[in-house]
Design a protein around this motif. Structure first.
Motif, short mmCIF file in Angstrom:
data_model
loop_
_atom_site.label_atom_id
_atom_site.label_comp_id
_atom_site.label_asym_id
_atom_site.label_seq_id
_atom_site.Cartn_x
_atom_site.Cartn_y
_atom_site.Cartn_z
N LEU A 14 40.83 83.86 -4.08
CA LEU A 14 41.24 82.57 -4.53
C LEU A 14 42.65 82.38 -5.51
O LEU A 14 43.56 81.90 -5.03
CB LEU A 14 40.29 81.83 -5.20
N ASP A 15 42.45 82.85 -6.82
CA ASP A 15 43.27 82.79 -7.82
C ASP A 15 44.52 83.53 -7.72
O ASP A 15 44.47 84.80 -7.43
CB ASP A 15 42.47 82.92 -9.28
N ASP A 16 45.58 82.77 -7.59
CA ASP A 16 47.09 83.33 -7.43
C ASP A 16 47.18 83.83 -6.00
O ASP A 16 48.23 84.35 -5.73
CB ASP A 16 47.40 84.49 -8.42
N THR A 17 46.32 83.46 -5.08
CA THR A 17 46.48 83.91 -3.65
C THR A 17 46.37 82.56 -2.94
O THR A 17 47.23 82.23 -2.16
CB THR A 17 45.24 84.81 -3.44
N LEU A 18 45.16 81.71 -3.06
CA LEU A 18 45.15 80.68 -2.39
C LEU A 18 45.25 79.38 -3.21
O LEU A 18 45.99 78.22 -2.98
CB LEU A 18 43.79 80.55 -1.85
N ILE A 19 45.10 79.61 -4.63
CA ILE A 19 45.07 78.61 -5.49
C ILE A 19 46.05 78.94 -6.71
O ILE A 19 45.74 80.23 -7.15
CB ILE A 19 43.87 77.95 -6.15
N LYS A 20 47.06 78.23 -7.06
CA LYS A 20 47.95 78.87 -7.86
C LYS A 20 47.46 78.77 -9.48
O LYS A 20 46.84 77.55 -9.70
CB LYS A 20 49.33 78.21 -8.02
N ILE A 50 48.34 76.92 -2.86
CA ILE A 50 49.63 77.71 -2.27
C ILE A 50 49.27 77.35 -0.64
O ILE A 50 48.61 77.86 0.20
CB ILE A 50 49.52 79.08 -2.19
N ASP A 51 50.17 76.36 -0.15
CA ASP A 51 50.07 75.90 1.30
C ASP A 51 50.45 76.69 2.25
O ASP A 51 49.77 76.72 3.26
CB ASP A 51 51.02 74.73 1.31
N GLU A 52 50.98 77.93 1.91
CA GLU A 52 51.56 78.87 2.93
C GLU A 52 50.09 79.78 3.26
O GLU A 52 50.08 79.83 4.53
CB GLU A 52 52.57 79.75 2.49
N LEU A 54 47.13 78.41 2.79
CA LEU A 54 46.00 77.37 3.38
C LEU A 54 46.50 77.17 4.73
O LEU A 54 45.55 77.11 5.79
CB LEU A 54 46.04 76.08 2.69
N ASN A 55 47.63 77.14 5.03
CA ASN A 55 48.32 77.01 6.49
C ASN A 55 47.82 77.92 7.33
O ASN A 55 47.10 77.86 8.63
CB ASN A 55 49.69 76.47 6.76
N LEU A 56 47.75 79.20 6.91
CA LEU A 56 47.68 80.62 7.58
C LEU A 56 45.91 80.28 7.95
O LEU A 56 45.30 80.88 9.08
CB LEU A 56 47.86 81.81 6.71
N LEU A 57 45.13 80.11 6.90
CA LEU A 57 43.65 80.17 7.17
C LEU A 57 43.28 79.10 8.28
O LEU A 57 42.53 79.20 9.01
CB LEU A 57 43.01 79.82 5.80
N ASN A 58 44.11 77.98 8.13
CA ASN A 58 43.81 77.00 9.10
C ASN A 58 44.11 77.19 10.50
O ASN A 58 43.78 76.55 11.53
CB ASN A 58 44.37 75.40 8.47
N ASN A 155 50.01 90.14 0.98
CA ASN A 155 50.08 89.61 -0.76
C ASN A 155 50.77 88.32 -0.63
O ASN A 155 51.83 88.05 -0.07
CB ASN A 155 51.11 90.68 -1.34
N PRO A 156 50.08 87.11 -1.11
CA PRO A 156 50.62 85.82 -1.01
C PRO A 156 52.13 85.93 -1.63
O PRO A 156 52.70 84.86 -1.05
CB PRO A 156 49.80 85.07 -1.82
N ASN A 157 52.37 86.63 -2.24
CA ASN A 157 53.88 86.47 -2.87
C ASN A 157 55.02 86.56 -1.97
O ASN A 157 56.07 86.29 -1.89
CB ASN A 157 53.87 87.30 -4.09
N SER A 158 54.73 87.34 -0.70
CA SER A 158 55.48 87.46 0.32
C SER A 158 55.64 86.42 1.39
O SER A 158 56.34 86.26 1.89
CB SER A 158 54.88 88.78 1.11
N LEU A 159 54.67 85.35 1.03
CA LEU A 159 54.93 84.06 1.88
C LEU A 159 55.51 83.07 1.18
O LEU A 159 56.00 82.08 1.95
CB LEU A 159 53.48 83.41 2.05
N ILE A 160 55.61 82.99 -0.20
CA ILE A 160 56.12 81.98 -0.83
C ILE A 160 57.68 82.19 -1.54
O ILE A 160 57.90 83.16 -1.45
CB ILE A 160 55.11 81.23 -2.11
#
Length: 160
Positions: A14-20, A50-52, A54-58, A155-160
């Motif tokens: 969640l934190d700093d992965t899905l939600i900043k 982190i929309d990127e 959330l979009n991936l999960l959706n 790593n979510p940092n590679s998406l944003i």
């Protein structure tokens, strides 16, 4: 009614992965260096999704079982579930850190406690012979452990 059949699992933090994390939010570290999870939960509405991620999960197929694995204290489950619903986050399971373990975290050991908790939960899944396809997390030691098990890691940092 037939039971849903899942053919893959995705684990997401969640934190700093899905939600900043809200860097302008309240200081949740107490004078004794323990963490105030209830104060932390009060800041949920001020945090950005982190929309990127959330979009991936959706975009995952309905046959994907989504486990949200977080080091958030079980004490704030209700607030977390309400926040996830408000954000429209799809998931099948929310695994949170037990209160006693979360209470043992302080500024000096929180990354180690988080890593140990997540690896333990991951290993439990593997022991149950559940196939994990992807792990999305910003915690590098956990990502390394999963990658060493042959699991794809993002790593979510590679998406944003």
């Amino acid at each position: 009614m037939s039971e849903q059949i899942f053919n893959e699992i995705v684990i997401c933090d969640l934190d700093d992965t899905l939600i900043k994390h809200n860097s302008n939010g309240p200081n949740c570290v107490r004078a004794d260096e323990s963490f105030d999870f209830e104060l932390y939960a009060q800041d949920f509405p001020n945090r950005k999704t982190i929309d990127e991620v959330l979009n991936l999960l959706n975009s995952l197929p309905e046959t994907t079982y989504i486990i949200l694995l977080t080091a958030r204290n079980e004490l704030i489950r209700e607030e977390t579930e309400e926040d996830l619903e408000r954000r429209g986050v799809p998931y099948n399971e929310l695994t949170m850190m037990p209160e006693d373990l979360a209470d043992s975290m302080d500024q000096s050991n929180y990354k180690g406690v988080q890593t140990t908790f997540k690896i333990s939960m991951f290993n439990q899944l593997e022991l149950d012979e559940i196939k994990v396809k992807l792990v999305i997390d910003d915690l590098i030691p956990f990502n390394v452990h999963c990658a060493n098990q042959g699991i794809s890691v993002l790593n979510p940092n590679s998406l944003i």
